[in-house]
Design an enzyme around this catalytic site. Structure first.
Site, mmCIF file in Angstrom:
data_model
loop_
_atom_site.group_PDB
_atom_site.id
_atom_site.type_symbol
_atom_site.label_atom_id
_atom_site.label_comp_id
_atom_site.label_asym_id
_atom_site.label_seq_id
_atom_site.Cartn_x
_atom_site.Cartn_y
_atom_site.Cartn_z
ATOM 1 N N CYS A 12 1.887 -1.841 15.340
ATOM 2 C CA CYS A 12 2.036 -2.111 14.240
ATOM 3 C C CYS A 12 0.891 -2.852 13.259
ATOM 4 O O CYS A 12 1.258 -3.849 13.206
ATOM 5 C CB CYS A 12 3.420 -0.967 13.892
ATOM 6 S SG CYS A 12 3.512 -1.487 12.092
ATOM 7 N N CYS B 163 3.390 8.790 1.040
ATOM 8 C CA CYS B 163 4.022 7.804 1.693
ATOM 9 C C CYS B 163 4.095 6.308 1.036
ATOM 10 O O CYS B 163 3.578 6.003 0.641
ATOM 11 C CB CYS B 163 2.972 7.533 2.996
ATOM 12 S SG CYS B 163 3.409 6.831 4.205
ATOM 13 N N CYS C 128 -0.843 6.433 10.205
ATOM 14 C CA CYS C 128 0.823 5.010 10.431
ATOM 15 C C CYS C 128 0.775 4.119 11.482
ATOM 16 O O CYS C 128 -0.143 4.003 12.519
ATOM 17 C CB CYS C 128 1.715 6.124 11.355
ATOM 18 S SG CYS C 128 3.400 6.279 12.045
ATOM 19 N N CYS D 131 7.176 -4.900 15.514
ATOM 20 C CA CYS D 131 6.640 -4.072 16.300
ATOM 21 C C CYS D 131 5.082 -4.056 16.572
ATOM 22 O O CYS D 131 4.322 -4.246 15.650
ATOM 23 C CB CYS D 131 7.001 -2.480 16.093
ATOM 24 S SG CYS D 131 8.249 -2.209 15.605
ATOM 25 N N CYS E 151 6.653 -6.273 7.031
ATOM 26 C CA CYS E 151 7.547 -6.122 7.713
ATOM 27 C C CYS E 151 8.458 -6.870 8.781
ATOM 28 O O CYS E 151 7.498 -7.424 8.972
ATOM 29 C CB CYS E 151 7.413 -4.662 8.483
ATOM 30 S SG CYS E 151 8.991 -3.773 8.621
ATOM 31 N N GLU F 203 0.603 -1.514 -0.081
ATOM 32 C CA GLU F 203 0.155 -0.005 0.112
ATOM 33 C C GLU F 203 0.961 1.659 -0.043
ATOM 34 O O GLU F 203 1.724 1.165 0.614
ATOM 35 C CB GLU F 203 -0.989 -0.155 1.053
ATOM 36 C CG GLU F 203 -2.005 -0.852 1.405
ATOM 37 C CD GLU F 203 -2.724 -1.154 2.290
ATOM 38 O OE1 GLU F 203 -3.981 -1.321 2.233
ATOM 39 O OE2 GLU F 203 -2.479 -0.391 3.566
#
Length: 375
Positions: free
Chosen positions: A141, A127, A365, A138, A134, A114
């Site tokens: 997230c 962005c 975010c 974390c 990933c 995305e």
């Protein structure tokens, strides 16, 4: 919120995503000299590399049918060898009266990524993702919880920008400039874990047309959770991009939990690398700090962060935690957030609170997860 479905993702696409592979070579993977060589290898005159580059980077033209100054036969050979389709739109969602637009892409192997386009009165920012998924894990997230599928190629990174620069240039966002000006590597993935391709992408984005898009290096932001060797290597690249460090806690005990890579490189090591980058480049480091209720928002942590950053070439960007499915955490209350800001500023640390653009379309975010679309 407006949802614009384009192409549904089928079970077969999900199966393809499990067989992740890098895409074929693309124009944006190469510098201008390499493009000339590649064009000659395809049996065409090297000057055609400049024509292709002008269309792609200068005119934001990704469709070979629009490259009418190149003879049809040559166009077919050149686009077949240097302009493979990298991104297939799956869905676009909009909010903020169309000024925030999240795009979900399917890559050639079925992987999903995305990116988000944001228009403001004085600038247009995209962005972008540097990885499918990933691997940093974390826990607050959504992308980190999905795990890593693979790195993106240089061209897959650049193509997100070129496509969305074309969207901005089309005028669909009202009251914003038509020229894209800022790029932030804050989408899916840890940029410095895909170091070589991200640096190559930065050079494509900032090289003058027709070699690249001609953006200012100072308008490029590269984020990291704190991969210290890569941060130090970035300082040697002779680039003036902004380094954004996702810190999220000033103490090792908590950061070990929130940012697992901290178990390898502690807060002091990460900040030392950040200060080395600032000293080498003269660029202020952006310290990203997600405000999580009753987790990292205590006054003593604000004071500790202030002591760590006081007198440094740094700016704190507080991020109200954005909701993600299944998360046990929530954003800090506004009075707590305001007190955190007050304490940092009292310590002489410039501090702002990031807006939550894109939250309602899961485009803010920490929310990018590239979930599949039901038919």
């Amino acid at each position: 919120m407006t949802s614009l479905p384009l192409i549904s993702v089928t079970d077969g696409d999900a199966a393809n995503a499990r067989r992740a592979s890098m895409p074929p070579r693309h124009l944006a993977d190469l510098d201008l000299s390499e493009r000339r060589t590649a064009v000659a290898e395809l049996g065409e005159q090297p000057f055609r590399a400049g024509q292709l580059s002008t269309h792609y980077f200068g005119r934001l033209e990704r469709d070979p049918a629009g490259m009418t100054d190149i003879p049809a036969a040559a166009r077919e050979r050149l686009t077949g060898g240097l302009l493979p389709r990298l991104l297939t739109p799956v869905r676009e969602m909009t909010c903020d009266d169309g000024d925030t637009r999240k795009a979900l892409w399917r890559l050639h192997d079925g992987s999903l990524v995305e990116s988000v386009l944001m228009g403001y009165s004085d600038r247009v920012t995209v962005c972008i993702s540097s990885q499918a998924g990933c691997g940093m894990a974390c826990p607050f997230c959504a992308t980190g919880q999905a795990g890593l599928t693979r790195n993106l190629s240089t061209a897959e990174i650049v193509d997100q920008v070129v496509y969305l620069a074309g969207v901005a240039a089309s005028g669909v966002m009202h009251g914003t400039p038509r020229r894209l000006s800022h790029v932030v590597f804050m989408g899916m993935g840890e940029p410095l874990a895909n170091y070589n391709r991200v640096i190559a992408a930065v050079r494509r984005l900032t090289s003058p047309a027709p070699e690249g898009l001609g953006l200012s290096q100072r308008h490029i932001t590269v984020s990291t959770v704190g991969l210290v060797p890569a941060m130090r290597k970035l300082a040697e690249e002779d680039l003036s991009v902004t380094l954004a460090l996702s810190l999220h806690a000033p103490d090792d005990d908590l950061r070990d939990e929130l940012v697992p890579v901290n178990q390898r490189w502690k807060v002091s090591e990460v900040l030392d690398a950040a200060w080395s980058y600032a000293a080498r480049t003269g660029r202020r480091v952006s310290i990203e700090y997600a405000m999580i209720r009753d987790v990292n928002d205590q006054p003593w942590r604000a004071d500790l962060l202030g002591r760590l950053l006081s007198g440094r070439l740094a700016h704190v960007n507080l991020i109200p935690l954005n909701p993600t499915p299944g998360s046990k955490w929530d954003a800090s209350p506004k009075p707590v957030e305001r007190e955190f800001v007050r304490r940092l500023r009292a310590a002489g640390v410039p501090t702002t609170v990031r807006d939550t653009r894109g939250r309602e379309i899961d485009g803010a975010c920490g929310q990018l997860a590239a979930s599949e679309v039901e038919a």
